[in-house]
Scaffold this motif. Structure first.
Motif, PDB file in Angstrom:
ATOM      1  N   THR A 145       0.730  -1.235   0.009  1.00 22.36           N
ATOM      2  CA  THR A 145       0.015  -0.189  -0.066  1.00 22.36           C
ATOM      3  C   THR A 145       0.828   1.246   0.014  1.00 22.36           C
ATOM      4  O   THR A 145       2.202   1.189  -0.054  1.00 22.36           O
ATOM      5  N   ALA A 146       0.320   2.363   0.049  1.00 26.07           N
ATOM      6  CA  ALA A 146       0.883   3.587   0.144  1.00 26.07           C
ATOM      7  C   ALA A 146      -0.005   4.637   0.880  1.00 26.07           C
ATOM      8  O   ALA A 146      -0.919   4.937   0.595  1.00 26.07           O
ATOM      9  N   PHE A 147       0.668   5.175   2.071  1.00 23.77           N
ATOM     10  CA  PHE A 147      -0.154   6.188   2.874  1.00 23.77           C
ATOM     11  C   PHE A 147       0.726   7.478   2.782  1.00 23.77           C
ATOM     12  O   PHE A 147       0.529   8.626   3.080  1.00 23.77           O
ATOM     13  N   GLU A 148       1.942   7.291   2.111  1.00 20.14           N
ATOM     14  CA  GLU A 148       3.047   8.477   2.129  1.00 20.14           C
ATOM     15  C   GLU A 148       3.840   8.076   1.161  1.00 20.14           C
ATOM     16  O   GLU A 148       3.883   6.814   0.596  1.00 20.14           O
ATOM     17  N   ASP A 149       4.818   8.812   0.720  1.00 17.96           N
ATOM     18  CA  ASP A 149       6.007   8.676  -0.294  1.00 17.96           C
ATOM     19  C   ASP A 149       5.308   7.773  -1.569  1.00 17.96           C
ATOM     20  O   ASP A 149       5.796   6.753  -1.869  1.00 17.96           O
ATOM     21  N   PHE A 150       4.411   8.336  -2.121  1.00 15.36           N
ATOM     22  CA  PHE A 150       3.684   7.717  -3.271  1.00 15.36           C
ATOM     23  C   PHE A 150       4.540   7.332  -4.194  1.00 15.36           C
ATOM     24  O   PHE A 150       4.185   6.673  -5.305  1.00 15.36           O
ATOM     25  N   ASP A 151       5.736   8.343  -4.449  1.00 13.63           N
ATOM     26  CA  ASP A 151       6.649   8.132  -5.567  1.00 13.63           C
ATOM     27  C   ASP A 151       7.393   6.902  -5.338  1.00 13.63           C
ATOM     28  O   ASP A 151       8.285   6.213  -6.130  1.00 13.63           O
ATOM     29  N   LYS A 152       7.596   6.283  -3.995  1.00  9.23           N
ATOM     30  CA  LYS A 152       8.546   4.899  -3.559  1.00  9.23           C
ATOM     31  C   LYS A 152       7.444   3.932  -3.482  1.00  9.23           C
ATOM     32  O   LYS A 152       7.976   2.631  -3.949  1.00  9.23           O
ATOM     33  N   ASN A 153       6.380   4.005  -2.856  1.00  9.10           N
ATOM     34  CA  ASN A 153       5.456   2.801  -2.502  1.00  9.10           C
ATOM     35  C   ASN A 153       4.638   2.536  -3.836  1.00  9.10           C
ATOM     36  O   ASN A 153       3.371   2.978  -3.629  1.00  9.10           O
ATOM     37  N   THR A 154       5.056   1.992  -4.532  1.00  6.23           N
ATOM     38  CA  THR A 154       4.345   1.988  -6.110  1.00  6.23           C
ATOM     39  C   THR A 154       4.467   0.494  -6.560  1.00  6.23           C
ATOM     40  O   THR A 154       4.927  -0.312  -6.150  1.00  6.23           O
TER      41      THR A 154
ATOM     42  N   GLU B 162       5.465  -0.554  -9.430  1.00  3.94           N
ATOM     43  CA  GLU B 162       6.566  -1.221 -10.026  1.00  3.94           C
ATOM     44  C   GLU B 162       7.590  -1.475  -8.936  1.00  3.94           C
ATOM     45  O   GLU B 162       8.378  -2.598  -9.231  1.00  3.94           O
ATOM     46  N   ASN B 163       7.678  -0.928  -7.797  1.00  6.74           N
ATOM     47  CA  ASN B 163       8.669  -1.208  -6.835  1.00  6.74           C
ATOM     48  C   ASN B 163       8.223  -2.425  -6.131  1.00  6.74           C
ATOM     49  O   ASN B 163       9.202  -3.130  -5.661  1.00  6.74           O
ATOM     50  N   THR B 164       7.047  -2.838  -6.133  1.00  6.48           N
ATOM     51  CA  THR B 164       6.598  -3.882  -5.324  1.00  6.48           C
ATOM     52  C   THR B 164       6.886  -5.004  -6.123  1.00  6.48           C
ATOM     53  O   THR B 164       7.349  -6.173  -5.854  1.00  6.48           O
ATOM     54  N   GLN B 165       6.692  -4.809  -7.783  1.00  3.95           N
ATOM     55  CA  GLN B 165       7.038  -5.898  -8.587  1.00  3.95           C
ATOM     56  C   GLN B 165       8.554  -6.433  -8.500  1.00  3.95           C
ATOM     57  O   GLN B 165       8.853  -7.536  -8.573  1.00  3.95           O
ATOM     58  N   ASN B 166       9.308  -5.183  -8.496  1.00  4.88           N
ATOM     59  CA  ASN B 166      10.832  -5.400  -8.494  1.00  4.88           C
ATOM     60  C   ASN B 166      11.127  -6.362  -7.180  1.00  4.88           C
ATOM     61  O   ASN B 166      12.035  -7.001  -7.134  1.00  4.88           O
ATOM     62  N   LEU B 167      10.521  -5.814  -6.045  1.00  8.64           N
ATOM     63  CA  LEU B 167      10.763  -6.374  -4.884  1.00  8.64           C
ATOM     64  C   LEU B 167      10.528  -8.037  -4.984  1.00  8.64           C
ATOM     65  O   LEU B 167      11.143  -9.009  -4.581  1.00  8.64           O
ATOM     66  N   ILE B 168       9.489  -8.243  -5.353  1.00 10.96           N
ATOM     67  CA  ILE B 168       8.641  -9.838  -5.922  1.00 10.96           C
ATOM     68  C   ILE B 168       9.782 -10.513  -6.735  1.00 10.96           C
ATOM     69  O   ILE B 168      10.358 -11.763  -6.370  1.00 10.96           O
ATOM     70  N   LYS B 169      10.199  -9.827  -7.750  1.00  9.61           N
ATOM     71  CA  LYS B 169      10.832 -10.671  -9.044  1.00  9.61           C
ATOM     72  C   LYS B 169      12.330 -10.583  -8.786  1.00  9.61           C
ATOM     73  O   LYS B 169      13.036 -11.652  -9.086  1.00  9.61           O
TER      74      LYS B 169
ATOM     75  N   PHE C  41      15.098  -3.383  -2.965  1.00 14.10           N
ATOM     76  CA  PHE C  41      14.674  -2.498  -2.176  1.00 14.10           C
ATOM     77  C   PHE C  41      14.421  -1.216  -2.640  1.00 14.10           C
ATOM     78  O   PHE C  41      15.097  -0.763  -3.724  1.00 14.10           O
ATOM     79  N   ILE C  42      13.934  -0.413  -1.895  1.00 10.01           N
ATOM     80  CA  ILE C  42      13.676   1.076  -2.219  1.00 10.01           C
ATOM     81  C   ILE C  42      13.886   1.999  -1.175  1.00 10.01           C
ATOM     82  O   ILE C  42      13.608   1.468   0.160  1.00 10.01           O
ATOM     83  N   GLY C  43      14.350   3.385  -0.969  1.00 11.14           N
ATOM     84  CA  GLY C  43      14.294   4.426  -0.247  1.00 11.14           C
ATOM     85  C   GLY C  43      14.715   3.879   1.341  1.00 11.14           C
ATOM     86  O   GLY C  43      15.961   3.455   1.333  1.00 11.14           O
ATOM     87  N   GLU C  44      14.101   4.101   2.256  1.00  8.82           N
ATOM     88  CA  GLU C  44      14.514   3.852   3.372  1.00  8.82           C
ATOM     89  C   GLU C  44      14.896   2.506   3.889  1.00  8.82           C
ATOM     90  O   GLU C  44      15.799   2.011   4.524  1.00  8.82           O
ATOM     91  N   THR C  45      14.098   1.557   3.299  1.00 10.63           N
ATOM     92  CA  THR C  45      14.331   0.253   3.333  1.00 10.63           C
ATOM     93  C   THR C  45      15.631  -0.440   2.928  1.00 10.63           C
ATOM     94  O   THR C  45      16.274  -0.965   3.445  1.00 10.63           O
ATOM     95  N   LYS C  46      16.039   0.467   1.689  1.00 10.07           N
ATOM     96  CA  LYS C  46      17.075  -0.006   0.992  1.00 10.07           C
ATOM     97  C   LYS C  46      18.394   0.492   2.041  1.00 10.07           C
ATOM     98  O   LYS C  46      19.423  -0.376   2.060  1.00 10.07           O
ATOM     99  N   LYS C  47      18.306   1.625   2.315  1.00  8.20           N
ATOM    100  CA  LYS C  47      19.307   2.112   3.566  1.00  8.20           C
ATOM    101  C   LYS C  47      19.352   1.017   4.677  1.00  8.20           C
ATOM    102  O   LYS C  47      20.510   0.636   5.024  1.00  8.20           O
ATOM    103  N   PHE C  48      18.135   0.750   5.267  1.00 12.68           N
ATOM    104  CA  PHE C  48      18.217   0.015   6.489  1.00 12.68           C
ATOM    105  C   PHE C  48      18.705  -1.496   6.252  1.00 12.68           C
ATOM    106  O   PHE C  48      19.566  -1.953   6.994  1.00 12.68           O
ATOM    107  N   MET C  49      18.460  -2.061   5.148  1.00 14.68           N
ATOM    108  CA  MET C  49      18.636  -3.308   4.858  1.00 14.68           C
ATOM    109  C   MET C  49      20.285  -3.591   4.371  1.00 14.68           C
ATOM    110  O   MET C  49      21.101  -4.515   4.749  1.00 14.68           O
ATOM    111  N   LYS C  50      20.722  -2.332   3.925  1.00 19.13           N
ATOM    112  CA  LYS C  50      22.209  -2.451   3.631  1.00 19.13           C
ATOM    113  C   LYS C  50      22.775  -2.102   4.755  1.00 19.13           C
ATOM    114  O   LYS C  50      24.064  -3.059   4.862  1.00 19.13           O
TER     115      LYS C  50
END
Length: 204
Positions: free
Chosen positions: A61-70, A72-79, A83-92
């Protein structure tokens, strides 16, 4: 009993089939806590209960950061496990450039609309009806709440329908519901595994 309003356009992995008991995880791809806790948690529940009369669905879903919570980014996560944004920083920081575990459950994308394409009256009524005493309020109180909710919705550029119409508190959120979409229990944030496990066992 409060009913879940579940909306999605795209099933991205697997297929959700309504059963006697169902559990929903609502997450955002730009939500580090969803990746460090909620998605592995949901995997664990899935491995324990997916052979029972329990259906699973995770909703991006998206209730903020609509440019990141998309979508396309969900499809990239699954396939690709990316990662994207703050998740990418945290996981790194945790030493991961890609998702270190599999997502084994059905995943869909919350229906996200521009506010000018949504029937705001239907949305207002759905949100107001969440209040258990709304039906017995005097008319002037109902109208005051309707006005407040409509102003809130008008202040948004986009609306993720499942997240907004159910007035979820944030991500991750878990919702346990029956075959009539009646909500049995809902949780927000970090929840002990045993708490949801026991609630599932109680209603299976």
């Amino acid at each position: 009993m409060k009913k879940l309003k579940l909306h999605f356009d795209n099933e991205l992995q697997g297929s959700f089939k309504l059963k006697k008991l169902n559990i929903l995880l609502v997450f955002q791809v730009n939500c580090p806590g969803c990746f460090s806790y909620a998605l592995p948690f949901f995997n664990k529940l899935y491995h324990e209960f997916h052979t029972e009369n329990l259906s699973f669905i995770a909703l991006s879903t998206a209730f903020e950061d609509f440019d990141k919570n998309t979508l396309e980014n969900t499809q990239n996560l699954i396939k690709r496990g990316t990662f994207i944004g703050e998740t990418k920083k945290f996981m790194k920081e945790q030493g991961y450039n890609k998702l270190p575990y599999n997502l084994n459950f059905p995943i869909a994308m919350d229906k996200i609309n521009d506010t000018n394409t949504v029937d705001l009256n239907d949305a207002v009524n759905a949100i107001c009806a969440i209040n258990p005493n709304y039906t017995i309020w005097p008319e002037f109180e109902k109208k005051a709440l309707q006005h407040k909710v409509k102003n809130y919705l008008n202040s948004l550029d986009k609306i993720a329908l499942t997240f907004t119409l159910n007035q979820l508190r944030g991500t991750p959120s878990f919702v346990l519901f029956n075959s009539d979409y009646e909500i049995i229990n809902e949780w927000f944030g970090h929840v002990p595994y045993e708490e949801i496990q026991q609630k599932i066992i109680q209603f299976l």
